[in-house]
Design an enzyme around this catalytic site. Structure first.
Site, PDB file in Angstrom:
ATOM      1  N   LEU A  77      -2.786  -9.465  -4.481  1.00  0.00           N
ATOM      2  CA  LEU A  77      -3.490  -9.048  -4.882  1.00  0.00           C
ATOM      3  C   LEU A  77      -3.890  -7.515  -5.552  1.00  0.00           C
ATOM      4  O   LEU A  77      -2.832  -6.327  -5.040  1.00  0.00           O
ATOM      5  CB  LEU A  77      -4.366  -8.662  -3.602  1.00  0.00           C
ATOM      6  CG  LEU A  77      -6.237  -8.382  -3.497  1.00  0.00           C
ATOM      7  CD1 LEU A  77      -6.385  -8.967  -3.809  1.00  0.00           C
ATOM      8  CD2 LEU A  77      -6.256  -8.634  -1.871  1.00  0.00           C
ATOM      9  N   ILE A 108       0.836  -6.370  -3.259  1.00  0.00           N
ATOM     10  CA  ILE A 108       0.007  -5.615  -3.679  1.00  0.00           C
ATOM     11  C   ILE A 108      -0.199  -4.784  -5.005  1.00  0.00           C
ATOM     12  O   ILE A 108       1.336  -4.750  -5.112  1.00  0.00           O
ATOM     13  CB  ILE A 108      -0.252  -4.404  -2.296  1.00  0.00           C
ATOM     14  CG1 ILE A 108      -0.390  -4.711  -0.959  1.00  0.00           C
ATOM     15  CG2 ILE A 108      -1.599  -3.489  -2.773  1.00  0.00           C
ATOM     16  CD1 ILE A 108      -1.860  -5.773  -1.338  1.00  0.00           C
ATOM     17  N   LYS A 109      -1.131  -5.307  -5.963  1.00  0.00           N
ATOM     18  CA  LYS A 109       0.069  -4.878  -6.876  1.00  0.00           C
ATOM     19  C   LYS A 109      -1.269  -3.538  -7.228  1.00  0.00           C
ATOM     20  O   LYS A 109      -1.865  -3.042  -6.495  1.00  0.00           O
ATOM     21  CB  LYS A 109      -1.641  -5.985  -7.991  1.00  0.00           C
ATOM     22  CG  LYS A 109      -1.235  -7.490  -8.053  1.00  0.00           C
ATOM     23  CD  LYS A 109      -2.078  -7.974  -9.002  1.00  0.00           C
ATOM     24  CE  LYS A 109      -1.572  -8.281 -10.890  1.00  0.00           C
ATOM     25  NZ  LYS A 109      -2.169  -9.269 -11.525  1.00  0.00           N
ATOM     26  N   VAL A 110      -0.095  -2.374  -8.300  1.00  0.00           N
ATOM     27  CA  VAL A 110      -0.857  -0.943  -8.848  1.00  0.00           C
ATOM     28  C   VAL A 110       0.119  -0.777  -9.800  1.00  0.00           C
ATOM     29  O   VAL A 110       1.055  -0.990 -10.124  1.00  0.00           O
ATOM     30  CB  VAL A 110       0.396  -0.692  -7.272  1.00  0.00           C
ATOM     31  CG1 VAL A 110       0.313   0.976  -7.879  1.00  0.00           C
ATOM     32  CG2 VAL A 110       0.163  -0.424  -6.163  1.00  0.00           C
TER      33      VAL A 110
END
Length: 334
Positions: A77, A108-110
Site C-alpha cells: 500500500l 508500505i510503498k515509498v
C-alpha cells in the site's frame, strides 16, 4: 484473488491509479461506501476502503507468507504520493498505516526520491517492511540497496530482529524503452530500439548480486537478514511491435519479483517459457549502454526525468482518485 493465488501469484501491489479504476469504474464498492460515515473528509473515506481491501488481500495471502517463511505473500500500500519530497511526513504516515493494518505481510510503498530514501532508512531501521518504488536508474537503485543494508545494520545494532523485516526495490521498466525509443527515432537509429529497458535491468541485477555479497552482507545474513529483492514494475508492453510478454520473459532471475497486470499474466501462461534469462547476454547490455552514450543519449537524464514524471503522475492519479470518489459519494448520498 483466490483463483490468482491458486494459479501461482505470490503477492499484490496497489497504487492510486489501480484504486481509481476499481472504485470509480464499478459499483463493487457501493455497499462499503454506504456503511461508512460519508460526512468524513474524502481522504478518510478513501483510506477506509483501501485499508479494508489491503487487509482482506493480506489475509488471503497469509498462507503463502507462512508457507514461504515470510519470503512471499506480501501486499503493498502506497503512502500519500504528495509526500514524495517530505521525509518526516512520509515516515509518520508509513508508521501509522503499518500499525493500523497490523499484518506481518504488509509492505508500505515509498518512492525512491531523496526525501523518500531518508524515510526508508528510518522505516527499515524500525523493522517496517518497505516497497521502494519509482526506481528507474542504476545509480538510484544502488543508493536504495545500500540504504537498506545500512538500515538493517542499525536495526541489528539496536537489538532488533533483522529476520522480521522485508523489502523490495521496484525498478520500473517499460517506460524506459518508451523514452529512449523516442530519442532513437529522432536520431534515425532504429537498430537500437526496444533494448534499453532490458539492458538497464540486466545491469541493475548484476549490481544487486554484488551488493548482496561480501562480509558486511554475510554478517547480516547470518543473523537472518533477507536480501532486498529487485522487483520489475510496469511490465506490460507499451509498443505493439514488441512481444506482449517481453518484460516478463527476459527478466526472469533468482530472488526477483515481477508485478504483472492480469492480461500479461494470461499471455505469459499462454506462450511464456519459464527459465532464467536475467543473467544472459550481460556483455550485450553493457555494449548497448555504451552505444547510447556515444549517440549522446544520457540514461541519467532519461531516468531522472522519468522518476520526476512518475511522482507527478502518481500524485495526479491520487487527486483524480479523490475527485472520482467524491462524485460517487455525492451520488450515493442523493
Amino acid at each position: 484473488m483466490d483463483k490468482l493465488i491458486s494459479g501461482g501469484v505470490r503477492g499484490v501491489t496497489t497504487n492510486p491509479l489501480i484504486f481509481k479504476k476499481a472504485i470509480s469504474g464499478s459499483s463493487l464498492y457501493d455497499d462499503d461506501l454506504k456503511s461508512i460515515d460519508l460526512e468524513k473528509p474524502i481522504f478518510e473515506i478513501y483510506e477506509a476502503l483501501a485499508k479494508k481491501d489491503i487487509k482482506l488481500a493480506a489475509q488471503k495471502l497469509l498462507p503463502v507468507f507462512v508457507e514461504t517463511n515470510g519470503v512471499d505473500g506480501y501486499v503493498s500500500l502506497e503512502v500519500n504520493t504528495k509526500l514524495a519530497d517530505k521525509t518526516e511526513e512520509t515516515v509518520d504516515e508509513a508508521i501509522r498505516l503499518f500499525k493500523e493494518l497490523s499484518m506481518t505481510n504488509i509492505m508500505i510503498k515509498v518512492p525512491a526520491t531523496q526525501a523518500g530514501i531518508a524515510a526508508i532508512k528510518e522505516l527499515i531501521s524500525h523493522g517496517i517492511n518497505v516497497n521502494v518504488t519509482l526506481i528507474f536508474s542504476i545509480d538510484n537503485y544502488i543508493e536504495v540497496a545500500k540504504t537498506y543494508i545500512d538500515s538493517l545494520k542499525i536495526l541489528m545494532d539496536n537489538g532488533g530482529d533483522v529476520s522480521k523485516v522485508s523489502s523490495v526495490a521496484s525498478f520500473f521498466v517499460s517506460r524506459v524503452d518508451t523514452s529512449v525509443d523516442k530519442l532513437l527515432e529522432e536520431l534515425d537509429k532504429p537498430e537500437f530500439m526496444g533494448q534499453a529497458t532490458v539492458a538497464n535491468s540486466k545491469i541493475a541485477y548484476e549490481e544487486f548480486k554484488k551488493l548482496f555479497s561480501g562480509e558486511v552482507w554475510q554478517n547480516l545474513e547470518s543473523n537472518g537478514a533477507r536480501v532486498q529483492r529487485l522487483l520489475w514494475a510496469s511490465t506490460s508492453t507499451n509498443n505493439p511491435n514488441y512481444s506482449d510478454i517481453l518484460y516478463v520473459q527476459v527478466l526472469i532471475g533468482s530472488t526477483t519479483v515481477n508485478t504483472v497486470p492480469p492480461a500479461t499474466i494470461d499471455a505469459f501462461i499462454d506462450h511464456g517459457v519459464v527459465k532464467e534469462t536475467l543473467s544472459e547476454n550481460i556483455s550485450d547490455a553493457v555494449e548497448l549502454m555504451n552505444n547510447l552514450k556515444e549517440l549522446g543519449i544520457s540514461m541519467e537524464d532519461v531516468t531522472n526525468d522519468l522518476q520526476e514524471k512518475g511522482v507527478k503522475a502518481f500524485a495526479d492519479a491520487f487527486d483524480n482518485l479523490l475527485n472520482s470518489l467524491e462524485e460517487k459519494v455525492k451520488l450515493i448520498q442523493n
